[in-house]
Motif scaffolding. Structure first.
Motif, short mmCIF file in Angstrom:
data_model
loop_
_atom_site.label_atom_id
_atom_site.label_comp_id
_atom_site.label_asym_id
_atom_site.label_seq_id
_atom_site.Cartn_x
_atom_site.Cartn_y
_atom_site.Cartn_z
N THR A 245 0.81 -1.28 -0.19
CA THR A 245 0.02 -0.04 0.08
C THR A 245 0.74 1.21 0.20
OG1 THR A 245 -0.18 0.24 2.30
CG2 THR A 245 -1.70 -1.24 1.63
N THR A 246 0.22 2.27 -0.52
CA THR A 246 1.08 3.40 -0.57
C THR A 246 1.46 3.96 0.73
OG1 THR A 246 0.21 4.29 -2.78
CG2 THR A 246 1.03 6.02 -1.38
N GLU A 247 0.64 3.75 1.80
CA GLU A 247 0.86 4.29 3.14
C GLU A 247 2.16 3.64 3.64
OE1 GLU A 247 -2.22 3.46 2.02
OE2 GLU A 247 -3.04 5.24 1.60
N GLN A 248 2.03 2.34 3.68
CA GLN A 248 2.92 1.38 4.40
C GLN A 248 4.42 1.55 3.66
OE1 GLN A 248 3.26 -2.38 5.72
NE2 GLN A 248 1.09 -2.64 6.02
N LEU A 249 4.23 1.57 2.31
CA LEU A 249 5.64 1.92 1.44
C LEU A 249 6.24 3.01 1.64
CD1 LEU A 249 4.50 -0.11 -1.77
CD2 LEU A 249 6.24 -0.91 0.05
N THR A 250 5.34 4.11 1.86
CA THR A 250 5.91 5.56 1.91
C THR A 250 6.57 5.47 3.30
OG1 THR A 250 4.20 6.74 0.60
CG2 THR A 250 5.35 7.82 2.09
N ILE A 251 6.24 5.29 4.32
CA ILE A 251 6.90 5.23 5.55
C ILE A 251 8.20 4.45 5.51
CG2 ILE A 251 6.67 4.57 7.92
CD1 ILE A 251 3.86 5.07 7.85
N LEU A 252 8.18 3.24 4.63
CA LEU A 252 9.67 2.42 4.83
C LEU A 252 10.57 3.12 3.85
CD1 LEU A 252 8.02 -1.24 4.66
CD2 LEU A 252 9.04 -0.23 6.55
N MET A 253 10.05 3.43 2.59
CA MET A 253 10.92 4.05 1.73
C MET A 253 11.65 5.44 2.13
SD MET A 253 8.57 2.98 -1.60
CE MET A 253 9.45 3.62 -2.98
N VAL A 254 10.58 6.20 2.90
CA VAL A 254 11.38 7.52 3.43
C VAL A 254 12.36 7.00 4.61
CG1 VAL A 254 10.77 9.31 4.99
CG2 VAL A 254 9.34 8.97 2.91
N ALA A 255 12.02 5.91 5.17
CA ALA A 255 13.27 5.37 6.32
C ALA A 255 14.15 4.62 5.44
CB ALA A 255 12.51 4.57 7.13
N GLY A 256 14.46 4.75 4.22
CA GLY A 256 15.54 4.04 3.48
C GLY A 256 15.32 2.68 3.05
N TRP A 257 14.06 2.09 3.13
CA TRP A 257 14.02 0.84 2.77
C TRP A 257 13.91 0.85 1.34
CZ3 TRP A 257 12.13 -3.59 6.05
CH2 TRP A 257 12.19 -3.31 7.36
#
Lengths: 342, 52
Positions: B19-31
């Motif tokens: 989901t955009t919400e989950q992925l955004t948080i992870l990707m912003v944290a460098g995942w």
């Protein structure tokens, strides 16, 4: 002699495995382009004019210097495919899911955690006029990157109401002939302003409710401000030095939009009260083709009164703030095309 | 719900909902997204010999 209409352009929708390793033909698509000229190659020579000891001030010798490749613009009507491509290559952190249609979630890469540091994915660009035994032009530029993009949406009919352009740079490395047989022209799934299904800036919904008739136009842009890529070992082509990397500098995400002024307009109060909120622009063609730009925290920096075609308008310049949890902006794109930036 | 495999900057790999919400948080944290891990091949279990 050849007409510019004969110019065929294709470029990698997949990324190169390294800056100097060209795309294979299976990862190259062919598109039309509203930019009506080929990507120029500009080798630069220098001379010995500045050197004393020759007995006069005139140059006596030429030397090969470097390839100074000008930026090249890919200008398209906005579509799910082109937006996925431009955003992926310009922002760098891409997650692909689905099995058709495919969903791309894209955020700006961070240098600290990006596998290639400050470098974004690279692609190859092919341009051909009558390829074959007597080609007028047939070359593949290797190591291209998206320097900037611009997305504009405006009140007008047709495809021109939603446009996307990407300004690209390249190292100077090329192969000629390209060795690529370009496929048939890809038919992108294009958008227009009538397909906008969400349009909210900082708490103001311009699609429905009291502000539904206010929207006039919007322009969002991204600039990577690449640093020059000449360095020891950056390589050469035809004896001319080429660039060996494109590292982003201070990136800039800009958003401006124009709205009609009406009684109770809250743009100005949002500005002076330092109000911030999300901004969402969604364009939905169908279940297989959509684009959403979610700006995580937007404030207003400038609200300038003006006149657009006889209607009193405000031109708003947004300030896009970085949220520690959700970052700056997230692009979510659904498209039938897989493998973009993979 | 579609899932993808993401790797943290520290190397942890996790399967998450796409989901955009989950992925955004992870990707912003460098995942970053990584390919799904190959299933671990298991050796066929030899049938136990009957005691005579």
């Amino acid at each position: 002699m050849a007409s510019i209409n004969e110019l065929m352009e294709g470029w990698g929708f997949g990324k190169q495995t390294a800056i100097g390793t060209a795309n294979t033909s299976g990862t190259i698509w062919r598109h039309t382009n509203l930019t009506t000229k080929p990507w120029a190659k500009v080798p630069v020579n220098e001379d010995d004019k500045a050197e004393i000891g020759k007995g006069h001030e005139f140059p006596t010798q030429l030397f090969k210097s470097h390839y100074n490749m000008p930026p090249f613009e890919i200008s398209k009507y906005a579509s799910s495919e082109i937006l996925a491509w431009a955003m992926s290559f310009a922002l760098g952190n891409v997650t692909l899911s689905g099995s058709g249609p495919y969903t791309y979630v894209i955020v700006p890469a961070l240098g600290a955690t990006n596998a290639t540091g400050l470098e974004l994915p690279y692609f190859s660009f092919v341009q051909q006029i009558r390829p074959g035994g007597s080609a007028v032009l047939d070359e593949m530029l290797v190591g291209c990157a998206v320097k900037s993009w611009k997305l504009s949406i405006k009140n007008s009919p047709g495809r021109a109401s939603a446009m996307c352009s990407a300004e690209c740079v390249t190292t100077g490395q090329y192969t000629s002939p390209s060795g690529i047989t370009l496929p048939a022209v890809y038919t992108p799934h294009e958008f227009n302003a009538g397909m906008i299904s969400a349009l909210t800036f900082n708490g103001i919904n311009y699609l429905s409710g009291g502000s539904a008739k206010q929207f006039v136009s919007m322009e969002a842009s991204w600039e990577n401000n690449f640093r020059p890529g000449f360095f020891p070992g950056s390589g050469s082509q035809d004896g001319y030095q080429i660039q060996g990397r494109f590292e982003w500098g201070d990136r800039v995400f800009a958003v401006q939009f124009v709205v009609r002024v009406q009684y109770g307009s809250t743009e100005y109060s949002n500005l002076i009260n330092l109000t911030t909120g999300t901004a969402t622009v969604t364009v939905t063609r169908d279940s297989n083709n959509s684009f959403t730009m979610l700006i995580q925290k937007m404030g207003f920096n400038v609200a300038e009164l003006g006149n657009t075609d006889g209607i009193v308008t405000l031109q708003i310049t947004g300030v896009q703030l970085y949220d520690p949890t959700n970052g700056l902006v997230t692009m979510t794109i659904i498209t039938p095309q897989t493998g973009i930036c993979q | 719900m579609q899932t993808v495999h993401m790797r943290s900057p520290e190397g942890e790999v996790r399967e998450v909902e796409a989901t955009t919400e989950q992925l955004t948080i992870l990707m912003v944290a460098g995942w970053h997204q990584v390919p799904a891990p190959e299933p671990i091949a298991q050796n066929p279990v030899a049938p136990a010999e009957e005691e005579k």
